[in-house]
Design a protein around this motif. Structure first.
Motif, PDB file in Angstrom:
ATOM      1  N   VAL A  77       0.854  -1.186   0.000  1.00  0.00           N
ATOM      2  CA  VAL A  77       0.000   0.000   0.000  1.00  0.00           C
ATOM      3  C   VAL A  77       0.889   1.235   0.000  1.00  0.00           C
ATOM      4  O   VAL A  77       1.839   1.319   0.784  1.00  0.00           O
ATOM      5  CB  VAL A  77      -0.939   0.033   1.219  1.00  0.00           C
ATOM      6  N   ALA A  78       0.595   2.179  -0.896  1.00  0.00           N
ATOM      7  CA  ALA A  78       1.352   3.431  -0.969  1.00  0.00           C
ATOM      8  C   ALA A  78       0.394   4.604  -0.880  1.00  0.00           C
ATOM      9  O   ALA A  78      -0.663   4.609  -1.516  1.00  0.00           O
ATOM     10  CB  ALA A  78       2.153   3.499  -2.275  1.00  0.00           C
ATOM     11  N   ILE A  79       0.777   5.616  -0.076  1.00  0.00           N
ATOM     12  CA  ILE A  79      -0.068   6.793   0.155  1.00  0.00           C
ATOM     13  C   ILE A  79       0.774   8.049  -0.004  1.00  0.00           C
ATOM     14  O   ILE A  79       1.947   8.073   0.388  1.00  0.00           O
ATOM     15  CB  ILE A  79      -0.674   6.752   1.572  1.00  0.00           C
ATOM     16  N   ALA A  80       0.175   9.098  -0.582  1.00  0.00           N
ATOM     17  CA  ALA A  80       0.810  10.422  -0.611  1.00  0.00           C
ATOM     18  C   ALA A  80       0.464  11.109   0.703  1.00  0.00           C
ATOM     19  O   ALA A  80      -0.706  11.466   0.930  1.00  0.00           O
ATOM     20  CB  ALA A  80       0.295  11.232  -1.797  1.00  0.00           C
ATOM     21  N   PRO A  81       1.426  11.309   1.619  1.00  0.00           N
ATOM     22  CA  PRO A  81       1.111  11.818   2.970  1.00  0.00           C
ATOM     23  C   PRO A  81       0.401  13.170   2.986  1.00  0.00           C
ATOM     24  O   PRO A  81      -0.526  13.377   3.764  1.00  0.00           O
ATOM     25  CB  PRO A  81       2.492  11.917   3.635  1.00  0.00           C
ATOM     26  N   GLU A  82       0.805  14.077   2.124  1.00  0.00           N
ATOM     27  CA  GLU A  82       0.260  15.435   2.178  1.00  0.00           C
ATOM     28  C   GLU A  82      -1.213  15.486   1.799  1.00  0.00           C
ATOM     29  O   GLU A  82      -1.993  16.248   2.377  1.00  0.00           O
ATOM     30  CB  GLU A  82       1.062  16.348   1.252  1.00  0.00           C
TER      31      GLU A  82
END
Length: 635
Positions: free
Chosen positions: A272-277
């Motif tokens: 799973v990959a997420i863009a933190p901002e």
């Protein structure tokens, strides 16, 4: 013999009788005529509108016009779910004289397998209103259409209709993120708006397709047609156009999603990959997958049974429902809890002899390095994944403070905005154990939780989300899959977003990040192999989750254990440290140490996102993994 005398006729009496009889006959005729006239008046005057409408309905028919389902795109406009033309077989029960005979004939003509005949018959009874077609079969091939055409005279009420059918171009890669549509079943039918779903045979079953069903479906239209006595359409009298469903643009990157699946290379696991901002979910991969297009048209019994009985559980969405012990990946979060609760400072140290003992307890809770790491401070404890340091910290914090602080990062709860079917997993607590087992909480269980073992269970999505919150220095941005619905942007600030995590000293974030950087770039770091030639600053933490418990003084040996009983490999990371653009969580089942297998996959994902011109070579990654499989340098 004497003859009897005949009585004389009384003309007046006979005339009276005749008149009475005539009057009675007239009254009967008048009454019957009155009743007939009253009935005619009732039917033609009082009930004029009712019977006029019924007559009109026999001549004029209103047919539903199903809307076109909205398309689904990735963040770059790549089509993920489309509608392609196909032919469906439908049946109107009211126009079929002998339903059983008609179904039997269709079974023979279409050569339907024995195990699917009952489901075929059930579908013939599913509809929302009289004279509405029931969907019997989807996606007919040319041979089936030809056979039906030749026997059309024997099949009154049976029609072949052209319709758009959902199709997923990259089904196995996207199935667990997108979900799929399928035939509307009886239970769903009872809860649907009959008017809006008239003529619609499919509905979102799982994933994005189900969560955004209302937006993707649209609004049904209708057309008014004139028919003859046999029901054949003569002309169209008017129509209302259906409103197509809204197109959906997702935050997913199809290339990054495909890379995640290729990196797992058939091994059970999730990335799973997420863009933190922004909270945008860039990849939501679960392996193995399956072809969701089979479920759109109706999967056959044998194929479905095969998926159900597959030991690798391809139907199981590991990314949002898989429960795994977090292992050492939670040590940076526990360190923050220790700082926030005043149990440690950034410079607090312990001496590690290779184990920890509770007061008045002879049992030794061992470090993964059996002879210990000597003098250990906070940053080194994270870098070398020292168990003894975190046993000590967990004991000092206690389970109540651990539960409170870890819950603030989203552990033990659903964290995403629009991920249908997400599991809470489990963040254990004293109250939970009392309710579940009717037992008190023991100090040794706190130590297990302190290194991510014991009762603690999380999902890959939870781990990625917590990492994103960590990368944001405590700022919560709720993860989401939808970027745009139609032309409307999905806001970054979503309802029910948890409160931000505030620290007394903002510098503590830097000390945690420094320890996580040393995991990769430090000379003692457990994942130092992936730090070679790194082109950006990356913070990470490896983890190894036990599938079964070892006995006292028993040593783990992967070569002597069945493959499905070996440890799970975990790795979580974000990069670049100074301005995080991606947070990644990797879990590979039964792959051994997280510092080897999972770490390389996490680096490949961050490389692909940050270094667009230098996409990782999956073959090279596989070669590296083959060389390093089984080599464990830490938790």
């Amino acid at each position: 013999m004497r003859r009897r005398r005949q009585p004389l006729k009384n003309p007046e009496q006979e005339l009276h009788a005749f008149r009475m009889r005539s009057l009675l006959a007239v009254l009967v005729v008048v009454c019957l005529t009155g009743l007939l006239g009253g009935r005619l008046f009732y039917l033609q005057v009082v009930q004029h509108e009712v019977y006029s409408t019924r007559s009109e309905k026999n001549r004029v028919r209103v047919e539903p016009l199903p809307p076109t389902r909205g398309l689904i795109y990735d963040r770059h406009g790549v089509l993920l779910a489309e509608n392609r033309p196909t032919y469906n077989l439908t049946l109107v029960r009211e126009r079929v004289a002998d339903l059983d005979a008609t179904l039997t004939l269709l079974v023979d003509l279409l050569e339907i397998p024995e195990e699917e005949i009952e489901a075929f018959r059930v579908r013939s009874r599913q509809r929302q209103r009289p004279f509405q077609p029931a969907l019997l079969m989807s996606d007919l091939d040319e041979d089936q259409i030809a056979r039906l055409a030749v026997n059309r005279h024997r099949l009154p009420g049976v029609e072949v209709e052209a319709q758009l059918l959902r199709y997923y171009p990259d089904a196995e890669t996207m199935v667990h993120a997108l979900g799929y549509v399928g035939r509307i079943n009886a239970e769903e039918l009872a809860g649907l708006d009959a008017g809006n779903y008239a003529g619609t045979h499919f509905i979102g079953k799982t994933g994005v397709e189900r969560f955004y069903e209302d937006e993707l479906h649209g609004q049904a239209g209708l057309r008014k047609v004139e028919t003859n006595a046999r029901g054949r359409v003569l002309r169209e009298l008017g129509h209302t156009d259906p409103v197509p469903g809204k197109d959906l643009t997702l935050t997913l990157d199809s290339e990054l999603q495909r890379l995640a699946v290729e990196l797992l290379d058939g091994r059970r696991g999730s990335i799973v990959a997420i863009a933190p901002e922004s909270g945008e979910i860039l990849a939501l991969a679960s392996v193995p997958g399956f072809d969701s297009n089979q479920f759109v048209t109706g999967i056959d019994v044998a194929s479905y049974r095969g998926l159900q009985e597959d030991l690798d559980l391809p139907l199981y969405n590991r990314a949002i429902r898989g429960h795994y012990p977090p292992g050492s990946t939670i040590k940076p979060f526990l360190a923050l809890a220790g700082l926030a609760e005043g149990k440690i400072t950034p410079n607090s140290t312990i001496r590690d002899p290779g184990y920890f003992q509770l007061p008045n307890d002879s049992r030794r809770y061992r470090n993964w390095l059996r002879w210990g790491h000597g003098r250990v401070d906070l940053e080194r404890a994270i870098a070398v994944s020292n168990n003894t340091y975190f046993y000590t910290l967990a004991h000092d914090l206690g389970i109540d403070r651990i539960h409170e602080n870890m819950s603030a990062f989203g552990f033990g709860q659903r964290v995403a905005h629009d991920v249908q079917g997400e599991s809470d997993a489990l963040m254990p607590s004293r109250d939970w154990k009392r309710g579940r087992f009717n037992q008190p909480w023991y100090p040794g269980e706190t130590l297990s939780v302190g290194i991510g073992q014991g009762y603690w269970q999380l999902t890959p999505l939870q781990l990625a989300t917590a990492t994103a919150v960590l990368a944001n220095r405590g700022e919560w941005v709720k993860p989401r899959l939808a970027q745009r619905i139609g032309q409307e942007e999905v806001p970054v600030e979503l309802p029910d977003t948890p409160p931000d995590i505030m620290l007394e000293n903002e510098g503590w974030w830097d000390r945690i990040f420094s320890g996580m950087e040393k995991v990769i770039s430090g000379h003692e770091g457990t994942a130092r192999r992936i730090g070679k030639d790194l082109e950006y600053r990356m913070a990470g933490k490896s983890g190894t989750a036990q599938v079964f418990s070892l006995g006292k003084d028993q040593k783990y040996n992967a070569d002597e254990i069945q493959e499905r009983l070996r440890d799970h490999a975990l790795f979580t990371a974000f990069a670049p440290v100074e301005a995080p653009q991606i947070a990644v969580a990797v879990i590979v089942e039964n792959a051994g140490g997280g510092s080897t297998h999972a770490a390389h996959l996490a680096k490949a994902m961050t490389d692909a996102w940050l270094l667009e011109d230098e996409a990782p070579d999956t073959e090279e990654v596989r070669e590296v993994l083959e060389r390093e499989d089984g080599r464990v340098t830490g938790n």
